[in-house]
Scaffold this motif. Sequence first.
Motif, PDB file in Angstrom:
ATOM      1  N   ALA A 110      12.361  -4.347  -3.036  1.00 44.87           N
ATOM      2  CA  ALA A 110      11.469  -4.338  -3.836  1.00 44.87           C
ATOM      3  C   ALA A 110      11.820  -4.658  -5.432  1.00 44.87           C
ATOM      4  CB  ALA A 110      10.786  -3.076  -3.848  1.00 44.87           C
ATOM      5  N   HIS A 111      13.307  -4.310  -5.585  1.00 43.97           N
ATOM      6  CA  HIS A 111      13.674  -4.527  -7.045  1.00 43.97           C
ATOM      7  C   HIS A 111      13.872  -6.232  -7.055  1.00 43.97           C
ATOM      8  CE1 HIS A 111      15.743  -4.167 -10.472  1.00 43.97           C
ATOM      9  NE2 HIS A 111      16.905  -5.043 -10.291  1.00 43.97           N
ATOM     10  N   ARG A 112      14.358  -6.703  -6.059  1.00 43.71           N
ATOM     11  CA  ARG A 112      14.550  -8.166  -6.010  1.00 43.71           C
ATOM     12  C   ARG A 112      13.412  -9.400  -6.124  1.00 43.71           C
ATOM     13  NH1 ARG A 112      17.752  -7.459  -1.587  1.00 43.71           N
ATOM     14  NH2 ARG A 112      16.551  -8.715  -0.399  1.00 43.71           N
ATOM     15  N   CYS A 113      12.173  -8.736  -5.337  1.00 41.41           N
ATOM     16  CA  CYS A 113      11.199  -9.501  -4.977  1.00 41.41           C
ATOM     17  C   CYS A 113       9.954  -8.677  -5.253  1.00 41.41           C
ATOM     18  CB  CYS A 113      11.155 -10.235  -3.647  1.00 41.41           C
ATOM     19  SG  CYS A 113      12.672 -11.053  -3.385  1.00 41.41           S
ATOM     20  N   PRO A 114       9.708  -8.162  -6.246  1.00 35.11           N
ATOM     21  CA  PRO A 114       8.626  -7.036  -6.230  1.00 35.11           C
ATOM     22  C   PRO A 114       7.297  -7.513  -6.062  1.00 35.11           C
ATOM     23  CG  PRO A 114       9.260  -7.556  -8.402  1.00 35.11           C
ATOM     24  CD  PRO A 114      10.372  -8.433  -7.458  1.00 35.11           C
ATOM     25  N   ASP A 115       6.966  -8.648  -6.236  1.00 36.74           N
ATOM     26  CA  ASP A 115       5.682  -9.291  -6.249  1.00 36.74           C
ATOM     27  C   ASP A 115       5.404 -10.017  -4.775  1.00 36.74           C
ATOM     28  OD1 ASP A 115       4.732  -8.299  -8.496  1.00 36.74           O
ATOM     29  OD2 ASP A 115       5.601  -9.948  -9.467  1.00 36.74           O
ATOM     30  N   ASP A 116       6.435 -10.148  -3.986  1.00 38.23           N
ATOM     31  CA  ASP A 116       6.339 -10.831  -2.760  1.00 38.23           C
ATOM     32  C   ASP A 116       5.621 -10.029  -1.760  1.00 38.23           C
ATOM     33  OD1 ASP A 116       7.736 -12.994  -3.633  1.00 38.23           O
ATOM     34  OD2 ASP A 116       9.489 -12.716  -2.483  1.00 38.23           O
ATOM     35  N   THR A 117       5.223 -10.565  -0.483  1.00 40.28           N
ATOM     36  CA  THR A 117       4.479  -9.630   0.111  1.00 40.28           C
ATOM     37  C   THR A 117       5.114  -9.004   1.480  1.00 40.28           C
ATOM     38  OG1 THR A 117       2.391 -10.951  -0.221  1.00 40.28           O
ATOM     39  CG2 THR A 117       2.467  -9.595   2.017  1.00 40.28           C
ATOM     40  N   ALA A 118       5.016  -7.819   1.413  1.00 41.22           N
ATOM     41  CA  ALA A 118       5.868  -7.019   2.373  1.00 41.22           C
ATOM     42  C   ALA A 118       5.275  -6.901   3.770  1.00 41.22           C
ATOM     43  CB  ALA A 118       6.119  -5.643   2.006  1.00 41.22           C
ATOM     44  N   TYR A 119       3.677  -6.727   3.940  1.00 44.03           N
ATOM     45  CA  TYR A 119       3.169  -6.599   4.911  1.00 44.03           C
ATOM     46  C   TYR A 119       1.792  -6.996   4.640  1.00 44.03           C
ATOM     47  CZ  TYR A 119       1.853  -2.004   3.550  1.00 44.03           C
ATOM     48  OH  TYR A 119       1.226  -0.718   2.920  1.00 44.03           O
ATOM     49  N   TYR A 120       1.176  -7.344   5.806  1.00 50.11           N
ATOM     50  CA  TYR A 120      -0.498  -7.654   5.711  1.00 50.11           C
ATOM     51  C   TYR A 120      -1.332  -6.563   6.565  1.00 50.11           C
ATOM     52  CZ  TYR A 120       0.715 -11.901   3.595  1.00 50.11           C
ATOM     53  OH  TYR A 120       0.984 -13.146   2.825  1.00 50.11           O
ATOM     54  N   VAL A 121      -2.595  -6.048   6.074  1.00 54.99           N
ATOM     55  CA  VAL A 121      -3.119  -5.369   6.776  1.00 54.99           C
ATOM     56  C   VAL A 121      -4.666  -6.040   6.776  1.00 54.99           C
ATOM     57  CG1 VAL A 121      -4.631  -3.290   6.935  1.00 54.99           C
ATOM     58  CG2 VAL A 121      -2.204  -3.182   6.103  1.00 54.99           C
TER      59      VAL A 121
ATOM     60  N   GLU B  88     -11.943  -8.305   8.508  1.00 51.13           N
ATOM     61  CA  GLU B  88     -11.667  -9.544   9.209  1.00 51.13           C
ATOM     62  C   GLU B  88     -10.847 -10.315   8.084  1.00 51.13           C
ATOM     63  OE1 GLU B  88     -12.260 -10.587  12.154  1.00 51.13           O
ATOM     64  OE2 GLU B  88     -12.831  -8.351  12.196  1.00 51.13           O
ATOM     65  N   VAL B  89     -10.251  -9.909   7.125  1.00 49.42           N
ATOM     66  CA  VAL B  89      -9.540 -10.685   5.841  1.00 49.42           C
ATOM     67  C   VAL B  89      -8.192 -10.049   5.862  1.00 49.42           C
ATOM     68  CG1 VAL B  89      -9.252 -11.014   3.457  1.00 49.42           C
ATOM     69  CG2 VAL B  89     -11.661 -11.206   4.681  1.00 49.42           C
ATOM     70  N   TRP B  90      -7.238 -10.712   6.018  1.00 49.51           N
ATOM     71  CA  TRP B  90      -5.651 -10.288   5.861  1.00 49.51           C
ATOM     72  C   TRP B  90      -5.280  -9.938   4.270  1.00 49.51           C
ATOM     73  CZ3 TRP B  90      -3.078  -8.511   9.608  1.00 49.51           C
ATOM     74  CH2 TRP B  90      -3.452  -8.748  11.169  1.00 49.51           C
ATOM     75  N   GLN B  91      -5.000  -8.663   3.972  1.00 54.03           N
ATOM     76  CA  GLN B  91      -4.685  -8.183   2.707  1.00 54.03           C
ATOM     77  C   GLN B  91      -3.181  -7.758   2.597  1.00 54.03           C
ATOM     78  OE1 GLN B  91      -7.322  -5.279   1.412  1.00 54.03           O
ATOM     79  NE2 GLN B  91      -9.069  -6.433   1.681  1.00 54.03           N
ATOM     80  N   GLY B  92      -2.370  -8.476   1.767  1.00 58.46           N
ATOM     81  CA  GLY B  92      -1.137  -8.370   1.538  1.00 58.46           C
ATOM     82  C   GLY B  92      -0.668  -6.993   0.761  1.00 58.46           C
ATOM     83  N   THR B  93       0.364  -6.398   0.881  1.00 66.72           N
ATOM     84  CA  THR B  93       0.893  -5.281   0.181  1.00 66.72           C
ATOM     85  C   THR B  93       2.211  -5.770  -0.407  1.00 66.72           C
ATOM     86  OG1 THR B  93      -0.324  -3.518   1.166  1.00 66.72           O
ATOM     87  CG2 THR B  93       1.552  -2.928  -0.167  1.00 66.72           C
ATOM     88  N   SER B  94       2.478  -5.832  -1.835  1.00 68.12           N
ATOM     89  CA  SER B  94       3.582  -6.184  -2.244  1.00 68.12           C
ATOM     90  C   SER B  94       4.783  -5.266  -1.853  1.00 68.12           C
ATOM     91  CB  SER B  94       3.554  -6.442  -3.790  1.00 68.12           C
ATOM     92  OG  SER B  94       3.438  -5.061  -4.530  1.00 68.12           O
TER      93      SER B  94
END
Length: 191
Positions: A14-25, A29-35
């Motif tokens: 989270a410190h190195r790549c805070p805005d990258d997507t960790a998982y999707y939910v 019918e739309v995949w939403q990412g969580t950073s």
Amino acid sequence: MRHDTIPLRLFERAHRCPDDTAYYVKRDEVWQGTSWSTYAGYVARAAKALIALGIEAGDHLALIAPNAPEWAIMQLGALSIGARAVGLYLAASPEEQVRLLDQVGARLTLIDGVTRLAALRQARPEHPALARAVLVDDAPEAATAGTPAEARKLFPRPTAFSIQSSDSRLQDYTGLLGGFTTFSAFSFETV
């Protein structure tokens, strides 16, 4: 000496790549990412809520919920403070789940809804792990009576969760869901 743990890897990622997507939910019918930073924030919030509930290093928690971000968040929150989270079979009867709560020595339980909580409390009304249950869904206030405000609303309401890697060094079997064995794969590469 530094101890390399999965929660530590999460916070470092989270410190190195805070805005990258960790998982999707998948929602509507739309995949939403969580950073990664949001994910780490949820884990830190869960750890603080567990501490507020009196959970200490070495304590056991029970997780009675399908694979979802809340499951992993609670497990990583528990690991962050030195506690252990144990998944119980969703397909088991309430009586069997209460028996398993006894076997694991659970002091607190993450439960996937008011209906399951009511069934468990009917099976054993005075069980200590059910006295302060944390509910995944938006439960009425009465269902969480006796639970501090910090723990009442730990999580957003997602519907699916998956971490996958070809290099799984830790595998966590989480019980039965819909007749299939469900499983989350964490690896040092992923986290």
